[in-house]
Design a protein around this motif. Sequence first.
Motif, mmCIF file in Angstrom:
data_model
loop_
_atom_site.group_PDB
_atom_site.id
_atom_site.type_symbol
_atom_site.label_atom_id
_atom_site.label_comp_id
_atom_site.label_asym_id
_atom_site.label_seq_id
_atom_site.Cartn_x
_atom_site.Cartn_y
_atom_site.Cartn_z
ATOM 1 N N LEU A 256 0.828 -1.213 0.000
ATOM 2 C CA LEU A 256 0.000 0.000 0.000
ATOM 3 C C LEU A 256 0.863 1.265 0.000
ATOM 4 N N ALA A 257 1.980 1.233 0.735
ATOM 5 C CA ALA A 257 2.879 2.393 0.776
ATOM 6 C C ALA A 257 3.477 2.650 -0.612
ATOM 7 N N ARG A 258 3.802 1.579 -1.330
ATOM 8 C CA ARG A 258 4.339 1.740 -2.691
ATOM 9 C C ARG A 258 3.273 2.360 -3.609
ATOM 10 N N ALA A 259 2.045 1.870 -3.489
ATOM 11 C CA ALA A 259 0.962 2.411 -4.319
ATOM 12 C C ALA A 259 0.706 3.880 -3.975
ATOM 13 N N HIS A 260 0.822 4.222 -2.698
ATOM 14 C CA HIS A 260 0.625 5.618 -2.275
ATOM 15 C C HIS A 260 1.705 6.513 -2.883
ATOM 16 N N ALA A 261 2.940 6.004 -2.925
ATOM 17 C CA ALA A 261 4.040 6.763 -3.540
ATOM 18 C C ALA A 261 3.734 7.040 -5.017
ATOM 19 N N VAL A 262 3.234 6.025 -5.711
ATOM 20 C CA VAL A 262 2.883 6.170 -7.135
ATOM 21 C C VAL A 262 1.793 7.228 -7.305
ATOM 22 N N LEU A 263 0.792 7.176 -6.452
ATOM 23 C CA LEU A 263 -0.302 8.151 -6.505
ATOM 24 C C LEU A 263 0.247 9.576 -6.386
ATOM 25 N N ARG A 264 1.299 9.729 -5.605
ATOM 26 C CA ARG A 264 1.925 11.045 -5.417
ATOM 27 C C ARG A 264 3.012 11.332 -6.454
ATOM 28 N N GLY A 265 3.140 10.421 -7.436
ATOM 29 C CA GLY A 265 4.073 10.670 -8.551
ATOM 30 C C GLY A 265 5.523 10.350 -8.247
ATOM 31 N N ARG A 266 5.788 9.528 -7.220
ATOM 32 C CA ARG A 266 7.162 9.185 -6.862
ATOM 33 C C ARG A 266 7.467 7.729 -7.147
#
Length: 321
Positions: A256-266
């Motif tokens: 989930l943390a990885r997906a959250h990073a993607v959502l924020r463009g990182r």
Amino acid sequence: MRIEEVSQVCKRVIEEVERVVVGKRGVIEKLLIAILSRGHVLIEDYPGLAKTLMAKTLAQTMGLKFRRVQFTPDLLPADITGTYVYNQKTGDFELRRGPIFTNILLADEINRAPPKTQSALLEAMQERQVTLDGKTHRLEEPFIVIATQNPIEYEGVYPLPEAQLDRFALKLRVGYPSEEEEAEILRRRVQRKSDFVQVRTVVSREEVLEMQEAVEEVHVDEDILRYIVQLVRATRQHPKVEVGVSPRGAETLLKLARAHAVLRGRDYVIPDDVKAVAVEALAHRLVLKSEMWVRGVSPESIIRDVLATVPVPKGLQRVHH
């Protein structure tokens, strides 16, 4: 698909869903994060808060098949998975596929169905396949279950056991809209002149699969891995907790943390990504000591407590790999 592209697509999906669902960006983002990380979601909240609308609109916007099953005390496992039916013309048994053969399945009021039916769904969630009469059928990817339950009814419900709660990546609450948001909901209904809302499909099923693959490329520093491990271990040692977060919970938090990073463009995870999803990813996995329930201590407060006490790895906020 590159991380920046995935992030842009996510923005378009959220904007499209927000044309229909007012003031629930946080919940929409969490549902999207679950889809990106191949996780299932449990939503616990009162009726009439747009849970079904949100799930259906998200599916339409992402070009995914959607089915809804109303769970009831007489629902059988075969009502979800399907069954073999005898065809008199051919003399063969043919598979009549149940609603589980879809991309996004809304399991409405999951705690109304008996444990046998619940476990049929939860087996499919874990294995991403269904076994009928000894034959195994793979479910089409992506396969995401969004289950709902009503927090107020204790009559005639079968609460999900801890082992089954652990299969959900996130447990969310939708919450009531603010006064201004509620007025906006009514305004839009007046303008629409219909109960039905048209949404555009902004991404295809194949692209959703590419987006999921992109999440697997997100860099996770050793310090972040240690941070996640320390968080879950702190729940196991907490004086108010009987059973802490399992290793499966730790792995889910990472995804989930990885997906959250993607959502924020990182393309790399920072501690804030872990913190952003920790409460909804971990609280439902805790079993508190019995006297804590009496005292009104919530699992969410324990996770917040742990987030406040476990030291955050330094120097990762600005590092780009």
